[in-house]
Design a protein around this motif. Structure first.
Motif, PDB file in Angstrom:
ATOM      1  N   MET A 160     -38.596  62.758  16.475  1.00 26.81           N
ATOM      2  CA  MET A 160     -39.155  62.428  15.172  1.00 26.81           C
ATOM      3  C   MET A 160     -40.531  63.077  14.953  1.00 26.81           C
ATOM      4  O   MET A 160     -41.073  63.033  13.871  1.00 26.81           O
ATOM      5  CB  MET A 160     -39.291  60.914  15.016  1.00 26.81           C
ATOM      6  N   SER A 161     -41.104  63.701  15.977  1.00 26.05           N
ATOM      7  CA  SER A 161     -42.446  64.243  15.869  1.00 26.05           C
ATOM      8  C   SER A 161     -42.523  65.412  14.887  1.00 26.05           C
ATOM      9  O   SER A 161     -43.610  65.756  14.425  1.00 26.05           O
ATOM     10  CB  SER A 161     -42.944  64.700  17.251  1.00 26.05           C
ATOM     11  N   ASN A 162     -41.390  66.048  14.607  1.00 26.91           N
ATOM     12  CA  ASN A 162     -41.409  67.171  13.681  1.00 26.91           C
ATOM     13  C   ASN A 162     -41.220  66.744  12.230  1.00 26.91           C
ATOM     14  O   ASN A 162     -41.114  67.577  11.334  1.00 26.91           O
ATOM     15  CB  ASN A 162     -40.338  68.193  14.054  1.00 26.91           C
ATOM     16  N   ILE A 163     -41.160  65.449  11.981  1.00 27.05           N
ATOM     17  CA  ILE A 163     -41.056  64.930  10.621  1.00 27.05           C
ATOM     18  C   ILE A 163     -42.469  64.644  10.120  1.00 27.05           C
ATOM     19  O   ILE A 163     -43.182  63.824  10.697  1.00 27.05           O
ATOM     20  CB  ILE A 163     -40.219  63.636  10.561  1.00 27.05           C
TER      21      ILE A 163
ATOM     22  N   ARG B 111     -44.145  78.028   0.026  1.00 27.15           N
ATOM     23  CA  ARG B 111     -44.095  77.870   1.488  1.00 27.15           C
ATOM     24  C   ARG B 111     -44.748  76.578   1.954  1.00 27.15           C
ATOM     25  O   ARG B 111     -44.556  76.146   3.088  1.00 27.15           O
ATOM     26  CB  ARG B 111     -44.759  79.067   2.179  1.00 27.15           C
ATOM     27  N   ALA B 112     -45.542  75.956   1.100  1.00 35.13           N
ATOM     28  CA  ALA B 112     -46.194  74.691   1.454  1.00 35.13           C
ATOM     29  C   ALA B 112     -45.323  73.486   1.125  1.00 35.13           C
ATOM     30  O   ALA B 112     -45.681  72.356   1.474  1.00 35.13           O
ATOM     31  CB  ALA B 112     -47.524  74.576   0.711  1.00 35.13           C
ATOM     32  N   LEU B 113     -44.187  73.706   0.485  1.00 32.59           N
ATOM     33  CA  LEU B 113     -43.383  72.606  -0.028  1.00 32.59           C
ATOM     34  C   LEU B 113     -42.418  72.032   0.999  1.00 32.59           C
ATOM     35  O   LEU B 113     -41.847  72.764   1.815  1.00 32.59           O
ATOM     36  CB  LEU B 113     -42.580  73.082  -1.243  1.00 32.59           C
ATOM     37  N   TYR B 114     -42.215  70.719   0.920  1.00 34.44           N
ATOM     38  CA  TYR B 114     -41.155  70.089   1.699  1.00 34.44           C
ATOM     39  C   TYR B 114     -39.816  70.701   1.278  1.00 34.44           C
ATOM     40  O   TYR B 114     -39.554  70.903   0.093  1.00 34.44           O
ATOM     41  CB  TYR B 114     -41.100  68.579   1.447  1.00 34.44           C
ATOM     42  N   GLY B 115     -38.999  71.009   2.274  1.00 35.67           N
ATOM     43  CA  GLY B 115     -37.680  71.544   1.987  1.00 35.67           C
ATOM     44  C   GLY B 115     -37.627  73.049   1.830  1.00 35.67           C
ATOM     45  O   GLY B 115     -36.552  73.593   1.597  1.00 35.67           O
ATOM     46  N   ASN B 116     -38.762  73.742   1.948  1.00 36.56           N
ATOM     47  CA  ASN B 116     -38.737  75.193   1.810  1.00 36.56           C
ATOM     48  C   ASN B 116     -37.857  75.815   2.893  1.00 36.56           C
ATOM     49  O   ASN B 116     -37.998  75.511   4.077  1.00 36.56           O
ATOM     50  CB  ASN B 116     -40.145  75.758   1.888  1.00 36.56           C
TER      51      ASN B 116
ATOM     52  N   LEU C 141     -40.001  73.137   6.504  1.00 37.60           N
ATOM     53  CA  LEU C 141     -40.824  71.933   6.486  1.00 37.60           C
ATOM     54  C   LEU C 141     -39.987  70.769   5.979  1.00 37.60           C
ATOM     55  O   LEU C 141     -39.605  70.730   4.812  1.00 37.60           O
ATOM     56  CB  LEU C 141     -42.048  72.136   5.589  1.00 37.60           C
ATOM     57  N   LYS C 142     -39.699  69.825   6.846  1.00 41.71           N
ATOM     58  CA  LYS C 142     -38.816  68.722   6.495  1.00 41.71           C
ATOM     59  C   LYS C 142     -39.514  67.708   5.592  1.00 41.71           C
ATOM     60  O   LYS C 142     -40.734  67.676   5.482  1.00 41.71           O
ATOM     61  CB  LYS C 142     -38.294  68.038   7.758  1.00 41.71           C
ATOM     62  N   PHE C 143     -38.698  66.869   4.982  1.00 42.77           N
ATOM     63  CA  PHE C 143     -39.212  65.815   4.114  1.00 42.77           C
ATOM     64  C   PHE C 143     -39.619  64.598   4.946  1.00 42.77           C
ATOM     65  O   PHE C 143     -38.910  64.218   5.881  1.00 42.77           O
ATOM     66  CB  PHE C 143     -38.134  65.368   3.121  1.00 42.77           C
ATOM     67  N   PRO C 144     -40.727  63.939   4.611  1.00 44.30           N
ATOM     68  CA  PRO C 144     -41.076  62.673   5.270  1.00 44.30           C
ATOM     69  C   PRO C 144     -39.958  61.654   5.096  1.00 44.30           C
ATOM     70  O   PRO C 144     -39.224  61.681   4.099  1.00 44.30           O
ATOM     71  CB  PRO C 144     -42.347  62.239   4.532  1.00 44.30           C
ATOM     72  N   ASP C 145     -39.839  60.771   6.065  1.00 47.05           N
ATOM     73  CA  ASP C 145     -38.781  59.767   6.063  1.00 47.05           C
ATOM     74  C   ASP C 145     -39.208  58.564   5.227  1.00 47.05           C
ATOM     75  O   ASP C 145     -40.080  57.797   5.622  1.00 47.05           O
ATOM     76  CB  ASP C 145     -38.485  59.345   7.502  1.00 47.05           C
ATOM     77  N   LEU C 146     -38.578  58.391   4.077  1.00 48.85           N
ATOM     78  CA  LEU C 146     -38.941  57.302   3.175  1.00 48.85           C
ATOM     79  C   LEU C 146     -38.430  55.948   3.648  1.00 48.85           C
ATOM     80  O   LEU C 146     -38.807  54.914   3.088  1.00 48.85           O
ATOM     81  CB  LEU C 146     -38.402  57.595   1.773  1.00 48.85           C
TER      82      LEU C 146
ATOM     83  N   HIS D  91     -32.128  61.937  -1.638  1.00 50.99           N
ATOM     84  CA  HIS D  91     -32.061  61.623  -0.212  1.00 50.99           C
ATOM     85  C   HIS D  91     -33.368  60.994   0.253  1.00 50.99           C
ATOM     86  O   HIS D  91     -34.367  60.987  -0.470  1.00 50.99           O
ATOM     87  CB  HIS D  91     -31.762  62.880   0.601  1.00 50.99           C
ATOM     88  N   LYS D  92     -33.348  60.472   1.470  1.00 49.98           N
ATOM     89  CA  LYS D  92     -34.498  59.756   2.032  1.00 49.98           C
ATOM     90  C   LYS D  92     -35.356  60.614   2.958  1.00 49.98           C
ATOM     91  O   LYS D  92     -36.363  60.157   3.480  1.00 49.98           O
ATOM     92  CB  LYS D  92     -34.006  58.516   2.797  1.00 49.98           C
ATOM     93  N   GLY D  93     -34.973  61.856   3.164  1.00 47.60           N
ATOM     94  CA  GLY D  93     -35.751  62.717   4.043  1.00 47.60           C
ATOM     95  C   GLY D  93     -35.482  62.435   5.509  1.00 47.60           C
ATOM     96  O   GLY D  93     -34.444  61.888   5.872  1.00 47.60           O
ATOM     97  N   GLY D  94     -36.425  62.808   6.373  1.00 44.86           N
ATOM     98  CA  GLY D  94     -36.254  62.597   7.806  1.00 44.86           C
ATOM     99  C   GLY D  94     -35.349  63.630   8.447  1.00 44.86           C
ATOM    100  O   GLY D  94     -35.031  64.672   7.862  1.00 44.86           O
ATOM    101  N   ASN D  95     -34.901  63.345   9.652  1.00 43.06           N
ATOM    102  CA  ASN D  95     -34.094  64.300  10.403  1.00 43.06           C
ATOM    103  C   ASN D  95     -32.737  64.571   9.778  1.00 43.06           C
ATOM    104  O   ASN D  95     -32.128  65.603  10.036  1.00 43.06           O
ATOM    105  CB  ASN D  95     -33.893  63.794  11.838  1.00 43.06           C
ATOM    106  N   ASN D  96     -32.247  63.630   8.962  1.00 39.14           N
ATOM    107  CA  ASN D  96     -30.930  63.809   8.360  1.00 39.14           C
ATOM    108  C   ASN D  96     -30.967  64.668   7.109  1.00 39.14           C
ATOM    109  O   ASN D  96     -29.934  64.963   6.525  1.00 39.14           O
ATOM    110  CB  ASN D  96     -30.320  62.440   8.013  1.00 39.14           C
ATOM    111  N   SER D  97     -32.165  65.051   6.668  1.00 40.71           N
ATOM    112  CA  SER D  97     -32.286  65.872   5.477  1.00 40.71           C
ATOM    113  C   SER D  97     -31.837  67.297   5.757  1.00 40.71           C
ATOM    114  O   SER D  97     -32.265  67.913   6.748  1.00 40.71           O
ATOM    115  CB  SER D  97     -33.736  65.888   4.988  1.00 40.71           C
TER     116      SER D  97
END
Length: 219
Positions: free
Chosen positions: A1-4, A119-124, A129-134, A205-211
């Motif tokens: 989870m450290s890469n989230i 390049r700074a955006l979540y999901g790029n 860059l992954k999305f934070p886990d909501l 979606h909720k983000g996190g590793n499953n994104s």
């Protein structure tokens, strides 16, 4: 989870010279009907660098057609941007701390041009860059314990909101947007694609590793 990544908290001093001058500048732009909102030019580089979010009073800027946030240190933009009904040009380029935007920006129907550091955006898809886990922590806007549903505008506290990420084409960029919903009905009304780019469709979606959004979108 450290890469989230985790959502960065906003620490904005509302008693500072920078904040007070920004609020005064908003009042001037509204009163004089100015069509360009350029806070860096008004505040100067030093004061503008101390701004981490915009005041909710940007909702008053009904005549502004161009929003220039080039090189800002902003970490979030309030959902009130959606009330800037004349906005056409959106320029947060080189604002490298802006990783996401409020869903309410879709209400700026006139937007047709944008310049974003993607390049700074979540999901790029390049930076991955992954999305934070909501599911772990709600995203909170600065200086408010009450948030409005992004769909029906019902007021609620953060314990009542159900938050989602959605990536949509806004003007000329694909942006990760934060949606606050109050019910399953409102969740079902989240726009999931731009009418001219239906192939970019992806469910909320909720983000996190499953994104998997970063591997789907290549815009």
């Amino acid at each position: 989870m450290s890469n989230i990544p985790k959502i960065k908290k906003v620490y904005q001093d509302q008693n500072s010279e920078a904040w007070n001058k920004l609020c005064d500048y908003i009042d001037i732009v509204e009163k004089e009907g100015i069509e360009e909102f350029e806070p860096r030019k008004s505040l100067g580089n030093e004061l503008f660098s101390k701004i981490q979010t915009l005041p909710k009073s940007i909702s008053k800027l009904k005549n502004v057609k161009a929003l220039d946030l080039y090189g800002s240190n902003l970490t979030q933009i309030p959902p009130e941007i959606g009330e800037m009904e004349s906005l056409r040009t959106f320029t947060p380029y080189t604002s490298y701390q802006l990783h996401w935007y409020p869903y309410e920006i879709i209400n700026c129907k006139a937007i047709n041009d944008s310049t974003v550091s993607t390049r700074a955006l979540y999901g790029n898809y390049k930076t991955k860059l992954k999305f934070p886990d909501l599911t772990l922590e709600a995203v909170k806007y600065f200086d408010t314990d009450i948030v409005k549903c992004s769909i029906c505008k019902k007021e609620m506290n953060y314990s009542e909101t159900d938050q989602y990420w959605i990536s949509l084409v806004i003007a000329t960029d694909l942006l990760p947007l934060l949606v606050n919903t109050c019910s399953e009905v409102c969740k079902g009304k989240i726009i999931t694609s731009h009418p001219h780019y239906s192939h970019l469709q992806h469910p909320p979606h909720k983000g996190g590793n499953n994104s998997t959004v970063s591997s789907i979108f290549k815009f």
